[in-house]
Design an enzyme around this catalytic site. Structure first.
Site, mmCIF file in Angstrom:
data_model
loop_
_atom_site.group_PDB
_atom_site.id
_atom_site.type_symbol
_atom_site.label_atom_id
_atom_site.label_comp_id
_atom_site.label_asym_id
_atom_site.label_seq_id
_atom_site.Cartn_x
_atom_site.Cartn_y
_atom_site.Cartn_z
ATOM 1 N N HIS A 1 -7.396 1.210 -6.753
ATOM 2 C CA HIS A 1 -7.573 -0.322 -5.246
ATOM 3 C C HIS A 1 -8.113 -1.998 -5.943
ATOM 4 O O HIS A 1 -9.142 -2.057 -5.480
ATOM 5 C CB HIS A 1 -8.375 0.852 -4.192
ATOM 6 C CG HIS A 1 -8.305 0.125 -2.808
ATOM 7 N ND1 HIS A 1 -7.533 -1.404 -2.097
ATOM 8 C CD2 HIS A 1 -9.388 0.151 -1.391
ATOM 9 C CE1 HIS A 1 -7.916 -1.079 -1.479
ATOM 10 N NE2 HIS A 1 -8.975 -0.781 -0.702
ATOM 11 N N GLN B 1 -10.071 -4.449 -3.334
ATOM 12 C CA GLN B 1 -11.633 -3.478 -2.799
ATOM 13 C C GLN B 1 -12.462 -3.816 -3.635
ATOM 14 O O GLN B 1 -13.787 -4.591 -4.020
ATOM 15 C CB GLN B 1 -11.752 -2.214 -2.553
ATOM 16 C CG GLN B 1 -13.013 -1.351 -1.550
ATOM 17 C CD GLN B 1 -13.256 -2.161 -0.633
ATOM 18 O OE1 GLN B 1 -12.523 -1.425 0.395
ATOM 19 N NE2 GLN B 1 -13.911 -2.707 -0.410
ATOM 20 N N ARG C 1 -13.331 -9.435 1.819
ATOM 21 C CA ARG C 1 -11.844 -8.257 1.096
ATOM 22 C C ARG C 1 -11.379 -9.752 1.454
ATOM 23 O O ARG C 1 -10.153 -10.084 1.049
ATOM 24 C CB ARG C 1 -11.354 -7.472 1.765
ATOM 25 C CG ARG C 1 -11.838 -6.712 1.696
ATOM 26 C CD ARG C 1 -10.719 -5.623 0.470
ATOM 27 N NE ARG C 1 -9.906 -5.350 0.754
ATOM 28 C CZ ARG C 1 -9.518 -4.434 1.009
ATOM 29 N NH1 ARG C 1 -9.571 -3.468 1.289
ATOM 30 N NH2 ARG C 1 -7.764 -4.627 0.802
ATOM 31 N N ARG D 1 0.504 -1.112 -0.444
ATOM 32 C CA ARG D 1 0.065 -0.065 -0.184
ATOM 33 C C ARG D 1 0.911 1.493 0.227
ATOM 34 O O ARG D 1 1.954 1.347 1.201
ATOM 35 C CB ARG D 1 -1.465 -0.220 1.213
ATOM 36 C CG ARG D 1 -1.628 1.621 1.495
ATOM 37 C CD ARG D 1 -2.668 1.353 2.425
ATOM 38 N NE ARG D 1 -3.528 0.590 1.862
ATOM 39 C CZ ARG D 1 -5.014 0.666 2.379
ATOM 40 N NH1 ARG D 1 -5.107 1.160 3.592
ATOM 41 N NH2 ARG D 1 -6.202 -0.143 1.755
ATOM 42 N N CYS E 1 -16.348 1.330 0.804
ATOM 43 C CA CYS E 1 -14.662 0.099 0.963
ATOM 44 C C CYS E 1 -14.423 0.374 1.855
ATOM 45 O O CYS E 1 -13.848 -0.317 3.015
ATOM 46 C CB CYS E 1 -14.277 0.979 0.226
ATOM 47 S SG CYS E 1 -13.668 2.852 0.060
ATOM 48 N N ASP F 1 -17.534 6.906 -1.766
ATOM 49 C CA ASP F 1 -16.224 7.024 -1.216
ATOM 50 C C ASP F 1 -15.728 7.980 0.097
ATOM 51 O O ASP F 1 -16.390 8.753 -0.651
ATOM 52 C CB ASP F 1 -14.512 6.534 -1.919
ATOM 53 C CG ASP F 1 -13.518 6.540 -0.983
ATOM 54 O OD1 ASP F 1 -13.833 6.030 -0.442
ATOM 55 O OD2 ASP F 1 -12.628 6.454 -2.255
#
Ligand code: CP
Ligand code: NVA
Length: 310
Positions: A136, A139, A293, A109, A265, A225
């Site tokens: 991402h 996700q 996830r 990340r 998310c 988001d």
């Protein structure tokens, strides 16, 4: 192996895999999840090690990869910028050469996508994108699996994206192109998706709307988001003003299909990008989405390390 040469298959963007590979991964995820729910031991990654490198904060990504790897019999090494030489300017290429001689898989990340690409180019082992400024993919893997689990195929459906043209939005656009659904996008002016960053040239999978309510009309899934992603905190004040009308509320959900789902998310800010009544309401599947996830990433790690099973 020469520097700059990597023979591994990586997962750096959603478009790294084909539709057919996603079909396989979603099938495997369902099997792996069922085994987990039945307390059946499944440890195909005994003696394998995953290195996780976090240059930004995380709850879900950290827990889902770490728990998932242990469940499959493997081990995990966790590195952050502050407690490794990454924070003291060791070149990312050198870090990749060293770390990938000792572990079997790396999850990163970080900030710029170019950094994870440089790491992958010098890694002997597969590299997974656990979020960058641009994408991402893990996700969206979980989000699409969650949609399929709840409602069946996502092909031909409409997904409404309300909010920032950020890493999640770019990845949704890649998924629309590969998996054959339409993305309705509504962002404030100045925060649009950059098609070059998203890397999608097929304009037929996206429709843009000035008004977020219009983007939600007829949608099978509404998603949003945070207004300010990690790394953009200096813009927070300007973003709070610009995004004020991009809060997913009950009116937007009412404009969507009667059985539309809501996803986020997480982490979420109730009263900013989503009303509490929506995220805590009956159409919200955010907790299943978060749990998934772990299941999709177990299937992903299995695929990258062992290939197809059966
Ligand atoms: N959704 C997600 O990636 O959460 P974390 O930032 O907690 O990992
Ligand atoms: N767009 C958000 C996602 C967090 C999981 C961020 O990058 O901070």
């Amino acid at each position: 192996m020469k520097p700059g040469m990597s023979l591994s298959k990586h997962y750096l963007q959603f478009k790294d895999f084909r539709a057919e590979e996603y079909r396989y991964l979603f099938e495997r995820t369902a099997i792996i999840k069922k085994r987990f729910k039945n307390y059946e031991k499944y440890t195909p990654l005994v003696d394998r090690t995953l290195a996780m490198i976090f240059e930004k904060a995380s709850t879900r990504t950290r827990v889902s990869f770490e728990a998932g790897m242990y469940q499959m019999g493997g081990s995990v090494v966790n590195l952050t910028t502050g407690d490794s030489q990454l924070g003291r300017a060791e070149p990312v290429e050198d870090s990749a050469r060293v770390i990938s001689r000792m572990v079997d898989l790396v999850m990163i990340r970080t900030y710029e996508q170019t950094k994870i690409e440089a790491f992958a180019a010098n890694s002997r082992v597969p590299v997974i994108n656990g979020l960058t400024n641009e994408y991402h993919p893990c996700q969206i893997l979980a989000d699409v699996f969650t949609y399929i689990e709840q409602r069946g195929s996502i092909a031909g459906k409409v997904v409404a994206w309300v909010g920032d043209g950020n890493n999640m939005a770019n990845t949704w656009l890649q998924a629309a192109d590969i998996l054959g659904f339409t993305l309705h996008v509504s962002t404030p002016g100045g925060y649009e998706i950059d098609p070059k960053v998203a890397g999608v040239t097929n304009g037929s999978c996206v429709k843009t709307f000035k008004n977020p309510l219009d983007a939600c009309r007829g949608a099978h899934l509404v998603t949003t988001d945070v207004w300010t992603s990690m790394g953009y905190e200096a813009e927070n004040e300007a973003r709070m003003k610009a995004f004020a009308d991009w809060c997913v509320d009950r009116e937007m959900m009412a404009a969507a299909q009667a059985d539309a789902l809501f996803m986020h998310c997480l982490p979420a800010h109730r009263g900013e990008e989503v009303e509490a009544e929506v995220i805590d309401g009956p159409q919200s599947v955010v907790w299943d989405e978060a749990e998934n996830r772990m299941h999709v990433q177990k299937a992903l790690m299995e695929y990258l390390l062992l290939g197809r099973i059966g």
